[in-house]
Design an enzyme around this catalytic site. Sequence first.
Site, PDB file in Angstrom:
ATOM      1  N   GLU A 193       5.023  81.984 122.589  1.00 56.94           N
ATOM      2  CA  GLU A 193       5.071  81.590 124.176  1.00 56.94           C
ATOM      3  C   GLU A 193       4.051  80.336 124.145  1.00 56.94           C
ATOM      4  OE1 GLU A 193       6.539  82.877 126.468  1.00 56.94           O
ATOM      5  OE2 GLU A 193       6.994  84.975 125.567  1.00 56.94           O
TER       6      GLU A 193
ATOM      7  N   GLU B 296       2.766  67.505 128.796  1.00 52.17           N
ATOM      8  CA  GLU B 296       1.952  68.653 129.590  1.00 52.17           C
ATOM      9  C   GLU B 296       0.643  68.095 129.697  1.00 52.17           C
ATOM     10  OE1 GLU B 296       0.815  72.319 127.318  1.00 52.17           O
ATOM     11  OE2 GLU B 296       1.457  73.489 129.008  1.00 52.17           O
TER      12      GLU B 296
END
Length: 495
Positions: free
Chosen positions: A269, A399
């Site tokens: 994840e 990010e």
Amino acid sequence: MSEIQLLPKVRQYLQRDHGHFIDGQYRSGSGDKRIPVVNPANGEVIAQVNGATASEVEEACLSSRRAFSGEWAQTSPYQRGLILNRLADLIEANGEELAQLETQCSGKHIQLSRMFEVGQSAMFLRYYAGWATKISGETMTPSFPSMAGEQYTAMTRREPVGVVAGIVPWNFSVMISIWKLGAALATGCTLILKPSEFTPITLLRLAELAIEAGLPAGVLNVVNGTGEVGAQLIEHPKVAKVSFTGSVPTGLKVGQSAMAANLTRVTLELGGKNAAALLPDADIDAAVAGLIQTGYVHQGQVCASPERIYVHRSQLDETLAKFAAAVKGMSIGSPLDESVQFGPLANKPQFDKVSQFLAAARHDNQVICGGNPLAGSGFYVEPTVLLANGPQDRFLYEETFGPILCVVPYDEVDELPALINDSPFGLTASIWTNDLSRALRLIPQIEAGTVYVNMHTFLDPSVPFGGIKASGMGREFGSAFIDDYTELKSVLIRY
Ligand code: NAD
């Protein structure tokens, strides 16, 4: 504005000699590597934790394997569910202690710690508890020819994969660990948690509560340390599966090591650069309010949060003005102050990384509001809104994992899928519109594990969650987790 009082037991707990939790025992740790735990609200060291030695990692793996084939294998699915439910009750009963500990280590606002690390953790655990009694296989009738009247039947069994290594990040240390714990224990696996070195101590308290809830020794072990300890777990032959949550660069290493170790099963994840698109009919006030809430929750340190915002060019000025007005009113301060809306970043490396992004933004972008780190001993920055500096702007691709929303204008709704998909990531995206037909036409074209309409970031245990592209592989929640924590065994019988 004033801070809440820390509970006396929180102060006492911080003083402990922290290490690991192995085979049902709290350990102070035998290694000489001491990791300081820093309160990001003021930069003070509030606790120390010992990094695990190779022999402590070994002990944890052997203990988990023993429990897997021993007492845990003898525990019925119903009993497993009861224990998970009791742990959920204990998390709530000790909620204020857990929330205060986690806020001290991560800078998460105390209300968020209460709501997510405690409230959501209990809720997710109860969801997984319900699954423990509902994991089943199928029966089949093979079509083999019968030579002498013999018959055949077949079935599949869902069997627990074994010892799971759960390697977790610092942003929602308890809640993300609970996702892994619920999934592993409901399916009959055992779990070794490796907390982030920035938030290592709340999970030791969780392990104590798990024993109080009736969990047999070794079913949940916790070993502390840096990435080196995570790497040792991945390579250990007794570890059958790695469930990793963290950044893309680390996730790539974890995936490669797991494959190289023993074709060890792995779910990843990872990060995101999540897009939100306001269609021309969107309710701009509602969209701005929703994006401020979800973009700045925990100071933007949420993998699913929006970071790039696509706005129709005709509405750009109005939208930017509304963002600026909403951000201006936000109060910044201590995460232990219940009236504050925006706290510190979680640790010094994260503060340095976001500060560098902000310096680049002040140089290259039009900063609509915010844009600065704040002076002082804590790791505070301003919530920030920028205008993208063209289609190749780094703020559309990298990010930041911080409170930086980058707004970019578009001209035609048909362009949106290509703009949104022009990213290495694919975790979440949102569409803001009252035109459901348009939203339904866009949804299949968007490359993301989750697409929201008129909302963003919310997670529910009944809805699968995970990423595509560089945002990861595998799914948590729903029934989808079962495939990742079990092996499918086929049984053929002649009679
Ligand atoms: P990180 O990748 O730096 O660390 C995550 C964990 O991996 C830590 O426990 C760390 O000690 C460990 N680790 C580091 N190197 C390792 C190695 N070589 N082998 C094994 N373990 C190793 O991530 P972080 O900075 O703690 O967390 C922030 C990142 O996590 C962001 O990119 C964010 O998007 C992502 N994240 C994703 C989700 C999701 O569900 N998709 C949720 C939360 C956070």
